[in-house]
Design an enzyme around this catalytic site. Structure first.
Site, short mmCIF file in Angstrom:
data_model
loop_
_atom_site.label_atom_id
_atom_site.label_comp_id
_atom_site.label_asym_id
_atom_site.label_seq_id
_atom_site.Cartn_x
_atom_site.Cartn_y
_atom_site.Cartn_z
CG HIS A 50 -2.06 58.72 -10.26
ND1 HIS A 50 -1.96 60.06 -10.00
CD2 HIS A 50 -1.29 58.09 -9.33
CE1 HIS A 50 -1.18 60.25 -8.95
NE2 HIS A 50 -0.74 59.07 -8.53
CE LYS B 266 1.28 65.45 1.81
NZ LYS B 266 1.72 64.14 1.32
CB SER C 10 0.82 64.28 -7.45
OG SER C 10 -0.01 63.24 -7.88
NE ARG D 295 6.26 56.94 -9.22
CZ ARG D 295 5.98 57.98 -8.46
NH1 ARG D 295 5.56 59.09 -9.01
NH2 ARG D 295 6.15 57.94 -7.17
#
Ligand code: PNS
Length: 160
Positions: free
Chosen positions: A17, A41, A128, A90
């Site tokens: 990031h 969440k 993450s 990615r």
């Protein structure tokens, strides 16, 4: 002034990031790292703590701001007078997911463009969630996240 929004969960921010933030800050006049508040969440870190950690690791980037938002990204972008979403890519699976999201955002507001930046190869496997999993089981997260926030992550996983 070209304002770009870099949205995400950032739970926690990774070196991947941060690399995108540094690169985007060279292309745009202002980059607003924007954390999604998702009441459904429960993350590892609270939104306030995520903001604090991102501010800590971007303190030397003059044109980078950190904020959070709830609801639709396009509504938040209108509030911030931004027309550009930055996303890092990615893998091919990222592309499939991001492509659909970019089209949906463009459908919601056709004046908004998504700009994709290829992830730095060094960090193309870093997420993450993998950082959290490694930290949770006591593995080393050195090189995966900014070193200033490693103690925060270790402390937080040990409290879970
Ligand atoms: O880091 P993440 O979890 O992949 O980030 C996803 C995020 C926050 C960019 C995305 O879920 C989002 O923009 N959510 C806001 C809701 C929204 O605008 N949805 C419409 C586009 S599908």
């Amino acid at each position: 002034m070209k304002v770009a929004i870099y949205p995400g969960s950032f739970d926690p921010i990774t070196n991947g990031h941060l690399d995108i933030i540094h690169r985007a800050s060279k292309v745009f006049d202002k980059v607003i790292v924007s954390i999604l508040v998702n009441p459904e969440k429960k993350g590892l870190f609270s939104i306030d703590k995520r903001v604090e950690l991102i501010k800590k690791v971007t303190k030397d980037c003059e044109n980078v701001e950190v904020d959070s938002f709830q609801g639709l990204l396009v509504n938040f972008m209108n509030k911030k007078e931004s027309k550009v979403i930055i996303k890092g890519l990615r893998t091919v699976s990222d592309f499939e997911y991001e492509f659909k999201m970019a089209l949906m955002n463009n459908k919601l507001d056709s004046s908004i463009e998504t700009v994709f930046m290829m992830a730095n190869a060094k960090y193309s496997y870093v997420s993450s969630s993998s950082v959290k999993e490694v930290a949770m089981f006591g593995g080393s997260i050195e090189g995966l996240v900014p070193k200033e926030i490693i103690p925060d992550i270790k402390k937080q996983v040990s409290n879970k």
